[in-house]
Write a protein that holds these residues in place. Sequence first.
Motif, PDB file in Angstrom:
ATOM      1  N   THR A  50       0.858  -1.081   0.018  1.00 25.10           N
ATOM      2  CA  THR A  50      -0.371  -0.182  -0.033  1.00 25.10           C
ATOM      3  C   THR A  50       1.104   1.009  -0.033  1.00 25.10           C
ATOM      4  O   THR A  50       1.911   1.213   0.423  1.00 25.10           O
ATOM      5  N   GLN A  51       0.299   2.921  -0.873  1.00 20.55           N
ATOM      6  CA  GLN A  51       0.800   3.871  -0.343  1.00 20.55           C
ATOM      7  C   GLN A  51       0.134   4.341   0.843  1.00 20.55           C
ATOM      8  O   GLN A  51       0.690   5.471   1.301  1.00 20.55           O
ATOM      9  N   SER A  52      -1.199   4.113   1.071  1.00 25.82           N
ATOM     10  CA  SER A  52      -2.025   4.968   1.482  1.00 25.82           C
ATOM     11  C   SER A  52      -2.655   4.927   3.242  1.00 25.82           C
ATOM     12  O   SER A  52      -2.784   5.417   4.083  1.00 25.82           O
ATOM     13  N   ILE A  53      -2.526   3.162   3.579  1.00 24.88           N
ATOM     14  CA  ILE A  53      -2.945   2.916   4.142  1.00 24.88           C
ATOM     15  C   ILE A  53      -2.253   3.069   5.960  1.00 24.88           C
ATOM     16  O   ILE A  53      -0.988   2.943   5.957  1.00 24.88           O
ATOM     17  N   LYS A  56       0.989   8.366   3.982  1.00 22.59           N
ATOM     18  CA  LYS A  56       2.010   8.004   3.314  1.00 22.59           C
ATOM     19  C   LYS A  56       2.880   8.208   3.402  1.00 22.59           C
ATOM     20  O   LYS A  56       2.900   8.987   4.392  1.00 22.59           O
ATOM     21  N   LEU A  70       5.737   2.588  -2.547  1.00 24.92           N
ATOM     22  CA  LEU A  70       4.924   1.554  -1.943  1.00 24.92           C
ATOM     23  C   LEU A  70       5.519   1.128  -0.661  1.00 24.92           C
ATOM     24  O   LEU A  70       6.181   0.606  -0.537  1.00 24.92           O
ATOM     25  N   TRP A  85      -4.106  -3.054   8.852  1.00 20.48           N
ATOM     26  CA  TRP A  85      -2.754  -3.225   8.345  1.00 20.48           C
ATOM     27  C   TRP A  85      -1.591  -2.620   9.296  1.00 20.48           C
ATOM     28  O   TRP A  85      -1.755  -2.264  10.058  1.00 20.48           O
ATOM     29  N   ARG A 117      -3.802  -4.928  -7.854  1.00 17.04           N
ATOM     30  CA  ARG A 117      -4.559  -3.527  -6.598  1.00 17.04           C
ATOM     31  C   ARG A 117      -5.860  -3.492  -7.688  1.00 17.04           C
ATOM     32  O   ARG A 117      -6.979  -4.221  -7.694  1.00 17.04           O
ATOM     33  N   GLU A 119      -8.851  -0.738  -4.884  1.00  8.22           N
ATOM     34  CA  GLU A 119      -9.386   0.126  -4.125  1.00  8.22           C
ATOM     35  C   GLU A 119     -10.267  -0.073  -3.778  1.00  8.22           C
ATOM     36  O   GLU A 119     -11.031  -0.253  -3.480  1.00  8.22           O
ATOM     37  N   TYR A 127      -8.295   3.983  -0.165  1.00  8.93           N
ATOM     38  CA  TYR A 127      -6.890   3.366   0.043  1.00  8.93           C
ATOM     39  C   TYR A 127      -6.419   2.429  -0.982  1.00  8.93           C
ATOM     40  O   TYR A 127      -7.489   2.114  -1.506  1.00  8.93           O
ATOM     41  N   ASP A 128      -5.443   2.254  -1.371  1.00  7.43           N
ATOM     42  CA  ASP A 128      -4.593   1.452  -2.263  1.00  7.43           C
ATOM     43  C   ASP A 128      -4.141   0.123  -2.187  1.00  7.43           C
ATOM     44  O   ASP A 128      -4.484   0.244  -0.680  1.00  7.43           O
ATOM     45  N   LEU A 129      -4.333  -0.589  -2.368  1.00  7.62           N
ATOM     46  CA  LEU A 129      -4.125  -1.905  -1.398  1.00  7.62           C
ATOM     47  C   LEU A 129      -3.795  -2.827  -2.943  1.00  7.62           C
ATOM     48  O   LEU A 129      -4.715  -3.068  -3.809  1.00  7.62           O
TER      49      LEU A 129
END
Length: 150
Positions: A50-53, A56, A70, A85, A117, A119, A127-129
């Motif tokens: 992830t980048q966002s969970i 950042k 990442l 997470w 990937r 969302e 978030y991205d996952l």
Amino acid sequence: MTGSRAERRSAGSETVLDVLLRWTWIRRRTPARDIADFDGGQPLRVVGFTQSIGGKARVSVGKGKQIARLRQGYLRLAVGEPPVWKDARGGRSATLQAPFGLKPAGGKVRLAPKFERYELVTGAGTYDLAVPKKDGELVRHVLGGGERTR
């Protein structure tokens, strides 16, 4: 986390030993068994990126510019508990808030061709996952089906 049962790795979270066992035709866990075990109360650990969970992590790319990095970690899934997470390094963690929605996001995961990937839409944000393709069915079962939330 109450953690009454110890978590185990999901089918897509393979170690070197798992790969060697697969090469010798020794049976491994399957995504269907993961779903059945999860529904039976077994907590599971799904590796991912992830980048966002959890916020950042930025890295400098020169000339004063920064980009989101990442990060590798894992998602702990357990019945009756919110998903959590945890980063593999750095000690960063985040508890995800319901309701959940999971949408496939196109594109490849750099240096990880066996990952897909998503969302992840939660009560606290989007978030991205990226998770192993083998674990996609489990993650969609737990977080994704729209009408089905945990």
